[in-house]
Design an enzyme around this catalytic site. Sequence first.
Site, short mmCIF file in Angstrom:
data_model
loop_
_atom_site.label_atom_id
_atom_site.label_comp_id
_atom_site.label_asym_id
_atom_site.label_seq_id
_atom_site.Cartn_x
_atom_site.Cartn_y
_atom_site.Cartn_z
N GLY A 1 32.46 -33.32 -52.81
CA GLY A 1 33.77 -32.95 -53.36
C GLY A 1 34.77 -34.09 -53.41
CG HIS A 2 37.17 -37.24 -51.07
ND1 HIS A 2 37.19 -38.61 -51.01
CD2 HIS A 2 38.45 -36.86 -50.94
CE1 HIS A 2 38.42 -39.04 -50.83
NE2 HIS A 2 39.21 -38.00 -50.78
CG PHE A 3 37.26 -37.85 -55.75
CD1 PHE A 3 38.18 -36.81 -55.54
CD2 PHE A 3 37.58 -39.11 -55.27
CE1 PHE A 3 39.39 -37.04 -54.89
CE2 PHE A 3 38.79 -39.34 -54.61
CZ PHE A 3 39.69 -38.31 -54.41
CE1 TYR B 1 31.90 -37.30 -44.33
CE2 TYR B 1 31.96 -38.68 -46.30
CZ TYR B 1 31.70 -38.52 -44.95
OH TYR B 1 31.24 -39.58 -44.22
CB THR C 1 36.22 -42.18 -52.72
OG1 THR C 1 36.02 -42.48 -54.11
CG2 THR C 1 37.17 -43.20 -52.11
#
Lengths: 140, 82
Positions: free
Chosen positions: A47-49, A44, A54
């Site tokens: 994409g985050h971020f 993840y 984070t």
Amino acid sequence: MIDIEEIKRLIPQRYPFLMLDRVVELKVGQSIRAYKNISINEEYFKGHFPDAPTFPGALTAEAMAQAACLLLKKSIPDLKATLFYVTNIKIRFFKTITPGDQLHIIIKTIKMTRIGGVFETQALVNDEVAAKGEMTFACK
Amino acid sequence: MPQVDNLTLEKELREIIAKIVEIEPDKITLEAKFVEDLGMDSMMALEILAAMEKKYRIQIPEEKLNMLRSLKDAVKLTREYL
């Protein structure tokens, strides 16, 4: 101490949704403390971020729910339920959690029954509160 | 804990229930059925039980959860353990 193999025997979540690595303290019926090592390898973070990895708040809440499930399963060993569904959640987030952090989850029982429970939840990084709140979940 | 009269108990429990079920307190009459009239589910009932325990520092056994079907029941149940 409860290691990852026992955690997997107690709760149904699996990679990539297993949000705890180890339980370090358990007071049956009362409280549990578990942790997750946050690694940049987690999918993840792409994409985050992209420029500021984070740990998602939603996953902090999931880690809390999984720790609460473990507490329930260890407190009521003959509980037949295998699935757990969050029905209410109220969490305030105070700090961002980033790769390299060790996320500690502390759960305290408010009310525990065979149909579910109400729990006080806390997430700590370096002994500082990153998030805290309350959640209710049902056992099925 | 100091003795609470029934009217105060009713008022406080109505506020607790209204907050959890997210409805206006005046819709919670003494007789209104939690499930049929107020749309409550079993987990909301569990939250109400937990809130009653916390507010009045009492312990209510899990088996009593089925008896919590209206504000009237909540008053009676709390009174039983105060």
